[in-house]
Design a protein around this motif. Structure first.
Motif, PDB file in Angstrom:
ATOM      1  N   ALA A  32      52.257  28.836  44.153  1.00  0.00           N
ATOM      2  CA  ALA A  32      53.232  29.913  43.917  1.00  0.00           C
ATOM      3  C   ALA A  32      52.531  31.259  43.838  1.00  0.00           C
ATOM      4  N   LEU A  33      51.370  31.296  43.194  1.00  0.00           N
ATOM      5  CA  LEU A  33      50.606  32.543  43.117  1.00  0.00           C
ATOM      6  C   LEU A  33      50.068  32.928  44.485  1.00  0.00           C
ATOM      7  N   SER A  34      49.664  31.928  45.270  1.00  0.00           N
ATOM      8  CA  SER A  34      49.222  32.206  46.635  1.00  0.00           C
ATOM      9  C   SER A  34      50.352  32.808  47.453  1.00  0.00           C
ATOM     10  N   ASP A  35      51.545  32.271  47.287  1.00  0.00           N
ATOM     11  CA  ASP A  35      52.702  32.791  48.016  1.00  0.00           C
ATOM     12  C   ASP A  35      53.022  34.229  47.619  1.00  0.00           C
ATOM     13  N   GLN A  36      52.623  34.602  46.398  1.00  0.00           N
ATOM     14  CA  GLN A  36      52.871  35.964  45.923  1.00  0.00           C
ATOM     15  C   GLN A  36      51.780  36.941  46.335  1.00  0.00           C
ATOM     16  N   GLY A  37      50.744  36.443  47.023  1.00  0.00           N
ATOM     17  CA  GLY A  37      49.748  37.353  47.577  1.00  0.00           C
ATOM     18  C   GLY A  37      48.319  37.115  47.143  1.00  0.00           C
ATOM     19  N   LEU A  38      48.087  36.232  46.177  1.00  0.00           N
ATOM     20  CA  LEU A  38      46.711  35.930  45.807  1.00  0.00           C
ATOM     21  C   LEU A  38      46.077  35.030  46.865  1.00  0.00           C
ATOM     22  N   GLN A  39      44.814  35.275  47.171  1.00  0.00           N
ATOM     23  CA  GLN A  39      44.093  34.400  48.084  1.00  0.00           C
ATOM     24  C   GLN A  39      43.244  33.445  47.251  1.00  0.00           C
ATOM     25  N   ILE A  40      43.478  32.169  47.402  1.00  0.00           N
ATOM     26  CA  ILE A  40      42.774  31.163  46.635  1.00  0.00           C
ATOM     27  C   ILE A  40      41.536  30.736  47.422  1.00  0.00           C
ATOM     28  N   VAL A  62      40.297  37.378  40.449  1.00  0.00           N
ATOM     29  CA  VAL A  62      40.926  36.873  39.235  1.00  0.00           C
ATOM     30  C   VAL A  62      40.767  35.353  39.190  1.00  0.00           C
ATOM     31  N   ALA A  63      40.683  34.820  37.981  1.00  0.00           N
ATOM     32  CA  ALA A  63      40.625  33.379  37.792  1.00  0.00           C
ATOM     33  C   ALA A  63      42.001  32.864  37.400  1.00  0.00           C
ATOM     34  N   ILE A  64      42.323  31.682  37.887  1.00  0.00           N
ATOM     35  CA  ILE A  64      43.572  30.992  37.563  1.00  0.00           C
ATOM     36  C   ILE A  64      43.196  29.683  36.883  1.00  0.00           C
ATOM     37  N   TYR A  65      43.913  29.345  35.828  1.00  0.00           N
ATOM     38  CA  TYR A  65      43.638  28.093  35.119  1.00  0.00           C
ATOM     39  C   TYR A  65      44.894  27.239  35.090  1.00  0.00           C
ATOM     40  N   LEU A  66      44.767  26.052  35.654  1.00  0.00           N
ATOM     41  CA  LEU A  66      45.867  25.097  35.700  1.00  0.00           C
ATOM     42  C   LEU A  66      45.823  24.234  34.442  1.00  0.00           C
ATOM     43  N   THR A  67      46.964  24.117  33.761  1.00  0.00           N
ATOM     44  CA  THR A  67      47.026  23.311  32.549  1.00  0.00           C
ATOM     45  C   THR A  67      46.939  21.821  32.909  1.00  0.00           C
ATOM     46  N   PRO A  68      46.552  20.971  31.934  1.00  0.00           N
ATOM     47  CA  PRO A  68      46.356  19.545  32.244  1.00  0.00           C
ATOM     48  C   PRO A  68      47.574  18.851  32.832  1.00  0.00           C
ATOM     49  N   ASP A  69      48.775  19.326  32.496  1.00  0.00           N
ATOM     50  CA  ASP A  69      49.968  18.670  33.049  1.00  0.00           C
ATOM     51  C   ASP A  69      50.233  19.054  34.498  1.00  0.00           C
ATOM     52  N   GLY A  70      49.464  20.023  35.003  1.00  0.00           N
ATOM     53  CA  GLY A  70      49.620  20.451  36.390  1.00  0.00           C
ATOM     54  C   GLY A  70      50.877  21.247  36.659  1.00  0.00           C
ATOM     55  N   GLU A  71      51.588  21.623  35.614  1.00  0.00           N
ATOM     56  CA  GLU A  71      52.878  22.296  35.781  1.00  0.00           C
ATOM     57  C   GLU A  71      52.823  23.788  35.490  1.00  0.00           C
ATOM     58  N   HIS A  72      51.737  24.248  34.931  1.00  0.00           N
ATOM     59  CA  HIS A  72      51.662  25.649  34.533  1.00  0.00           C
ATOM     60  C   HIS A  72      50.284  26.215  34.897  1.00  0.00           C
ATOM     61  N   ALA A  73      50.253  27.516  35.154  1.00  0.00           N
ATOM     62  CA  ALA A  73      48.998  28.199  35.463  1.00  0.00           C
ATOM     63  C   ALA A  73      48.899  29.470  34.637  1.00  0.00           C
ATOM     64  N   ILE A  74      47.689  29.752  34.197  1.00  0.00           N
ATOM     65  CA  ILE A  74      47.388  30.955  33.425  1.00  0.00           C
ATOM     66  C   ILE A  74      46.452  31.809  34.257  1.00  0.00           C
ATOM     67  N   SER A  87      34.812  33.175  32.936  1.00  0.00           N
ATOM     68  CA  SER A  87      35.397  33.256  34.280  1.00  0.00           C
ATOM     69  C   SER A  87      34.485  33.956  35.270  1.00  0.00           C
ATOM     70  N   ASP A  88      33.653  34.868  34.766  1.00  0.00           N
ATOM     71  CA  ASP A  88      32.914  35.759  35.646  1.00  0.00           C
ATOM     72  C   ASP A  88      31.962  35.014  36.568  1.00  0.00           C
ATOM     73  N   ALA A  89      31.242  34.029  36.034  1.00  0.00           N
ATOM     74  CA  ALA A  89      30.267  33.307  36.860  1.00  0.00           C
ATOM     75  C   ALA A  89      30.949  32.578  38.009  1.00  0.00           C
ATOM     76  N   ALA A  90      32.118  31.997  37.738  1.00  0.00           N
ATOM     77  CA  ALA A  90      32.840  31.290  38.803  1.00  0.00           C
ATOM     78  C   ALA A  90      33.316  32.253  39.875  1.00  0.00           C
ATOM     79  N   LEU A  91      33.768  33.431  39.461  1.00  0.00           N
ATOM     80  CA  LEU A  91      34.204  34.421  40.444  1.00  0.00           C
ATOM     81  C   LEU A  91      33.016  34.948  41.248  1.00  0.00           C
TER      82      LEU A  91
END
Length: 252
Positions: A32-40, A62-74, A87-91
């Motif tokens: 959904a975030l990709s559809d809104q313009g973020l490139q994953i 930006v970093a995105i974090y998927l919750t364990p249930d796979g239903e939500h992203a932060i 987050s910085d090292a991963a980016l």
């Protein structure tokens, strides 16, 4: 840590394609975030049962974090109990590394004048306008490192400050010995006399000016250097502390 070089919108738009996983296979909140313009760009391991995704947009990362249930992203920065940015090292690894490599390659391919030993281990690029007194000041303050053979300055000659700046830049680039001409200009305080140059040399100055604009730079000198895998920049004459950082160590 000094701010690293961020690529401006529309400047060096890198075609960074998310590896391995097709876009339609991202988890629904991430898609959904990709559809809104973020490139994953990539998935990475994150603490706390989260799954991380490195993403970018026109003016940053930006970093995105998927919750364990796979239903939500932060979306945002993950920190630990001490407030350390997790987050910085991963980016850096999944997004910025390719951007930094692209910037450095474009600097290498620009039209510059070598100042110092071509075998010096540390390479520093600086955008220089022949009419810039601060460029001369930076040139002077860099002498200990350059003359010791520790740093090679590569002056990317641009013409932006005055109507005759492009012609002066072309004159320096087109000199029989550009390094000697730049040294004489920078050390003597005397303005170089602009002279007509072949169209090829004039186009080199134009290309350098374009690169300066595309990197979103605004002042001369602007100096770019590597801090590990990052490409950092300093605009204007650096402070003494920043000079040590740019040159990779204390003055010899």
């Amino acid at each position: 840590m000094t701010p690293h070089l961020l690529l401006p919108a529309g400047a060096l738009a890198l075609a960074l394609i998310a590896p391995a996983q097709a876009a339609d296979r991202w988890p629904a909140p991430v898609q959904a975030l990709s559809d809104q313009g973020l490139q994953i760009h990539a998935e990475f391991e994150a603490p706390g049962g989260l799954t991380g995704y490195a993403a970018s947009y026109a003016t940053g990362e930006v970093a995105i974090y998927l919750t364990p249930d796979g239903e939500h992203a932060i979306v945002g920065t993950l920190v630990d109990a001490e407030g350390n940015d997790l987050s910085d090292a991963a980016l850096d690894e999944h997004v910025r590394a390719a951007q930094f490599a692209e910037v450095w390659e474009r600097l290498e391919q620009s039209h510059w004048i070598l100042d110092g030993d071509a075998e010096a281990p540390r390479v520093v690029y600086t955008f220089t306008d022949a009419n810039c007194p601060y460029c001369r000041q930076f040139w002077e303050e860099a002498r200990p490192w350059v003359e010791a053979g520790e740093v090679q300055l590569r002056h990317i000659m641009i013409g932006i400050l005055a109507s005759n700046s492009p012609a002066k830049a072309a004159t320096l680039l087109g000199a029989d010995d550009p390094a000697a001409a730049l040294h004489a200009h920078s050390s003597s305080g005397e303005e170089i006399a602009a002279a007509a140059q072949p169209r090829e040399i004039e186009e080199q100055v134009y290309a350098n000016n374009q690169l300066f604009d595309e990197l979103g730079l605004m002042a001369t000198p602007t100096t770019l250097y590597r801090d590990g895998e990052r490409v950092d920049r300093a605009q204007g004459v650096p402070s003494a502390a920043r000079m040590v950082e740019i040159m990779g160590g204390e003055a010899p």
